[in-house]
Write an enzyme that holds these catalytic residues in place. Structure first.
Site, mmCIF file in Angstrom:
data_model
loop_
_atom_site.group_PDB
_atom_site.id
_atom_site.type_symbol
_atom_site.label_atom_id
_atom_site.label_comp_id
_atom_site.label_asym_id
_atom_site.label_seq_id
_atom_site.Cartn_x
_atom_site.Cartn_y
_atom_site.Cartn_z
ATOM 1 N N ASP A 82 3.901 6.291 -12.359
ATOM 2 C CA ASP A 82 4.494 5.877 -13.821
ATOM 3 C C ASP A 82 3.446 6.130 -14.763
ATOM 4 O O ASP A 82 2.324 5.828 -14.557
ATOM 5 C CB ASP A 82 5.155 4.584 -13.645
ATOM 6 C CG ASP A 82 4.176 3.299 -13.390
ATOM 7 O OD1 ASP A 82 3.372 3.475 -12.261
ATOM 8 O OD2 ASP A 82 4.260 2.172 -13.984
ATOM 9 N N GLU A 116 3.980 0.433 -11.463
ATOM 10 C CA GLU A 116 2.663 -0.039 -11.526
ATOM 11 C C GLU A 116 2.390 -0.887 -12.799
ATOM 12 O O GLU A 116 1.794 -2.056 -13.030
ATOM 13 C CB GLU A 116 1.320 0.552 -11.250
ATOM 14 C CG GLU A 116 0.159 0.092 -10.823
ATOM 15 C CD GLU A 116 -0.866 -0.080 -12.279
ATOM 16 O OE1 GLU A 116 -1.982 -0.578 -12.348
ATOM 17 O OE2 GLU A 116 -0.272 0.474 -13.269
#
Length: 421
Positions: free
Chosen positions: A90, A185
């Site tokens: 991400d 994350e």
């Protein structure tokens, strides 16, 4: 002139950032938080299959795991430690576009960089003097509308290029190498928190999630969150005397019990803090949300207990209210997982830097990485640099020589593990 490895790193980086995979904070109620991360995982799985990785699987939480089997001389089977590399898929949501349009600046001349002429977005050296350290280098910048995504797609390009190099060179010996590409994350380490560690059976691991060349992180915060719910007593104001218990005012009283100098804006280095992030209230209920951070485990636990004690004191002072306190641990300090047996994972980083003539810049991170959580599972996971600069900003940039140095770190660490140094 950019050599072949640098060119491959750049091509992979451009390819990966072209897949929008910005995450969104939903408190971990749905992992992954965005569809784009599925697209990223599927792309990486296809590429890993082509490289010959085995045991490839995308979990129901969009965690891609796999293994590059050991390639060792005869008689050395099962003698080399297994190593893991964990990167996150991400990019961060900082209210910029999820669509990333990178630009290459060839042989940067040291002047201001016009990122977006139409929107008049200029990266000025007066505001970003860090640019001047990279005069003459090729650097990758944004178009001013998004982050660049070197956090953490530079790491993905690094690891994938390393896997490609290892599988194409029969003389490159190595033990079992496991990979984990995880989602979400940036919004709470929810990818690593949902890992099936039976699919990541390594002796130690690495994240590549720091910035400038030479950065090393094996100390992070211990981190937790607290939610204090205050149930008051509502009443009409014409008959409120002696009846009304205002939860909003109690929430303010609770927050004022803490030291105003022990907050993020008043601390630095290894100083911890309690951060009141929000107060949400109405006539009946108030909710106070706090973050707790400290490098020192004992001080971290003391801060948690202080929150409990202050909640109990508020309850005692207002017996007709109901005060609830919930505290959750988020991740731990990587350093607390270091033992005599696994310390070599950190030593390999410094030995690799020595061999590559890189000056180490050891940082006690005021934050955490996926490795902060993975380390709590008994897998020491230190962190080293991507080469990217100005993470979480439209002014993020990635010098190509720095990206190449990060890749060389990965390859050198893998070689050192094989050599047993």
């Amino acid at each position: 002139m950019m050599h072949d490895t640098g060119r491959e790193l750049v091509e992979r980086f451009f390819r990966y950032v072209s897949i929008p995979s910005q995450s969104h904070d939903n408190g971990g109620t749905q992992v992954p938080s965005t569809e784009g991360q599925w697209n990223m995982a599927r792309r990486l799985k296809t590429e890993c299959e082509a490289l010959g990785l085995v045991d490839l699987e995308i979990s129901d939480k969009c965690i891609l795991t796999g293994k590059l089997p050991a390639h060792l001389p005869d008689g050395m089977e099962n003698t080399v430690p297994s190593v893991g590399f964990c990167t996150h898929m991400d990019t961060v949501d900082v209210c910029l576009s999820p669509e990333i349009h990178p630009q290459m600046i060839h042989q940067y001349d040291g002047g201001d960089i016009v990122l977006n002429a139409e929107q008049h977005i200029i990266m000025k050296t007066a505001e970003h003097p860090e640019l001047l350290s990279f005069v003459g280098q090729d650097i990758i910048v944004t178009d001013g509308t998004s982050v660049l995504g070197s956090d953490n797609k530079a790491a993905i390009a690094n690891v994938m290029t390393a896997l490609a190099a290892l599988t194409s060179d029969d003389s490159a010996y190595h033990g079992d190498i496991y990979v984990a590409f995880v989602p979400d994350e940036e919004c709470g380490l929810f990818g690593s928190k949902n890992m099936d560690f039976s699919k990541f059976p390594v002796d130690f691991a690495y994240t590549i999630d720091s910035c400038d060349v030479g950065e090393v992180v094996y100390e992070t915060f211990n981190a937790g969150s607290a939610e204090v719910i205050i149930h008051g007593v509502s009443a009409h104001p014409m008959s409120a005397k002696g009846v009304l218990v205002n939860p909003t005012l109690l929430a303010v009283d609770f927050v004022n019990m803490f030291d105003r100098q022990e907050t993020p804006e008043c601390t630095e280095g290894k100083e911890g803090y309690i951060w009141c992030q929000s107060i949400q209230s109405n006539q009946s209920t108030a909710a106070v949300h706090l973050n707790i951070r400290d490098h020192n485990k004992e001080k971290y636990e003391e801060k948690k207990q202080r929150i409990r004690d202050n909640a109990a004191a508020l309850q005692a002072a207002h017996p007709r209210a109901k005060v609830e306190c919930r505290i959750t641990d988020t991740y731990g300090n990587i350093a607390d997982a270091v033992t005599a047996d696994n310390r070599k994972a950190i030593d390999y980083i410094y030995e690799a830097m020595k061999q590559l003539s890189i000056e180490p810049k050891t940082i006690a991170m005021r934050g955490g990485t996926d490795g902060s959580f993975i380390s709590t599972k008994g897998i020491l996971t230190p962190n080293y640099f991507t080469g990217g600069m100005n993470f979480h900003s439209r002014f993020e940039f990635l010098p190509v020589p720095s990206l190449l140095k990060s890749y060389e770190m990965t390859m050198t660490i893998i070689r050192l593990i094989y050599e047993g140094k």
